[in-house]
Design an enzyme around this catalytic site. Structure first.
Site, short mmCIF file in Angstrom:
data_model
loop_
_atom_site.label_atom_id
_atom_site.label_comp_id
_atom_site.label_asym_id
_atom_site.label_seq_id
_atom_site.Cartn_x
_atom_site.Cartn_y
_atom_site.Cartn_z
N LYS A 171 0.84 -1.21 0.00
CA LYS A 171 0.00 0.00 0.00
C LYS A 171 0.87 1.26 0.00
CE LYS A 171 -3.55 2.75 0.27
NZ LYS A 171 -4.60 2.68 1.29
N LYS A 240 0.00 11.69 5.73
CA LYS A 240 0.43 10.63 6.66
C LYS A 240 1.07 9.47 5.91
CE LYS A 240 -2.40 7.55 7.62
NZ LYS A 240 -2.78 6.19 7.15
#
Length: 301
Positions: A171, A240
C-alpha cells in the site's frame, strides 16, 4: 455469517453497507454515533464498544485512519481483545499504517488464537461503494481464507503479498505513485488554466493516452471546477501515508527523491491557509492556483 466492522468513515461505512447488501449480519462500532446510526437504520447491530464486536462476530474488519488508532481499537481499554469471550477467528485491518506495527499486531493476536491480516485497500470511495476495492493482504493463507466472506463482499481482487506487513508495504508503494500523480494533476491543471486552456476539457482530452490514470479521471474534473465535496480522499491522510513511505525508505536506505519532494508539497498543503488538512485531495490545486494569482499580483510565491 455475522461479520464485525469497526470504523465507519469515508471508506468504512460503504464497506459495511456492502456486507449488509451481501446478506451478512453486521455488528459494528464507530467512535462517532452518526455513521453508526446510519448503518443501524439499514439493519446492522450497533455495538457499544469494539469488545462487543469481538464477542458477537465470527470475523472482523477494521478501517480507521492510522495504526495508532488500530492499536487502541484492538488492544486498548474496551478494545477488541479486551472482550471476555474472543469469538472472532480472524481480523482484516483495512487501514493504512506502518508495516512493523502490523507485524506486532499479528503476533499479539496470534497469542490469543486470532489470525491478523493487514489488508489495506486501493480504489477510493467509489470502489468501496461498489464493493470493488483492491486489497493487498499480508499474513497467513489460512487467515486470508478465513476472511473470505468479508473480502468477497468488499473487493474485486485480493492479492496475498506475503507475510504480515507485506500488505502495508504494498500500500505504501501504491501511495508513493498516487501521491506524486495527484500533485502532477494539480500542477498541470493550474498551469493549463494559466495558459488559457479549457481545463474542463483537459482530463477527457488526455483519456486513453499515456498520461491517463484513475486519479486523473477522478480528480482532474474536480480540480478543474474546484469541486471538493463530497470528499474522495483527504489531504491529511495522504500526508500521513507519504510520511510512512519516507520513514520506511530511511530505514531501508532507499533513495526516493520524488516521494521526498511530494512530502514537501503535502506538508505545505497542511499548513496552507486556504486548504483544510481534512479537505479532499482535489483541493491541492489551490496551492498552485494561489501561487499563480500571487505571481500575477507581483507577490512572492
Amino acid at each position: 455469517m455475522k461479520i464485525g466492522f469497526v470504523g465507519l468513515g469515508d471508506m468504512g461505512l460503504p464497506m459495511a453497507q456492502c456486507l449488509l447488501a451481501a446478506g451478512h449480519d453486521v455488528v459494528a462500532w464507530n467512535r462517532s454515533p452518526t455513521p453508526l446510526a446510519t448503518l443501524a437504520a439499514r439493519g446492522a447491530i450497533a455495538a457499544a464498544s469494539p469488545a462487543e464486536v469481538m464477542e458477537k462476530a465470527a470475523i472482523i474488519g477494521i478501517c480507521v485512519s492510522s495504526h495508532d488508532v488500530v492499536e487502541t481499537i484492538a488492544f486498548g481499554a474496551d478494545g477488541l481483545f479486551s472482550a471476555p469471550t474472543i469469538k472472532a477467528r480472524a481480523v482484516a485491518d483495512f487501514s493504512t499504517g506502518a508495516a512493523d506495527a502490523s507485524r506486532t499486531f499479528a503476533e499479539r493476536a496470534a497469542k490469543l488464537g486470532v489470525a491478523w491480516v493487514d489488508a489495506p485497500v486501493s480504489g477510493g470511495v467509489e470502489a468501496a461503494q461498489k464493493g470493488e476495492l483492491i486489497v493487498f493482504a499480508g499474513g497467513t493463507a489460512e487467515g486470508i481464507n478465513a476472511l473470505g466472506p468479508l473480502l468477497d463482499a468488499v473487493s474485486a481482487r485480493v492479492t496475498h503479498m506475503g507475510a504480515s506487513g507485506s500488505g502495508q508495504i504494498t500500500k505504501i508503494c501504491n501511495q508513493m505513485i498516487v501521491a506524486a500523480n495527484v500533485i502532477a494533476i494539480a500542477e498541470t491543471t493550474a498551469f493549463a488554466r494559466k495558459a488559457g486552456v479549457d481545463v474542463a476539457a483537459l482530463a477527457p482530452a488526455l483519456a486513453g493516452g499515456f498520461a491517463d490514470s484513475a486519479p486523473l479521471r477522478i480528480f482532474g474534473p474536480r480540480m478543474a471546477t474546484q469541486t471538493f465535496t463530497p470528499r474522495l480522499g483527504a489531504i491529511e491522510l495522504m500526508r500521513k501515508d507519504v510520511g510512512l513511505a519516507h520513514s520506511l525508505a530511511a530505514e531501508l536506505g532507499a533513495d526516493v527523491p520524488l516521494t521526498d519532494a511530494a512530502r514537501v508539497v503535502y506538508d505545505r498543503a497542511g499548513e496552507h491557509l486556504s486548504v483544510s488538512p481534512e479537505a479532499d485531495l482535489s483541493a491541492l490545486v489551490c496551492l498552485y492556483e494561489d501561487a499563480i494569482a500571487h505571481s500575477d499580483e507581483g507577490e512572492p510565491k
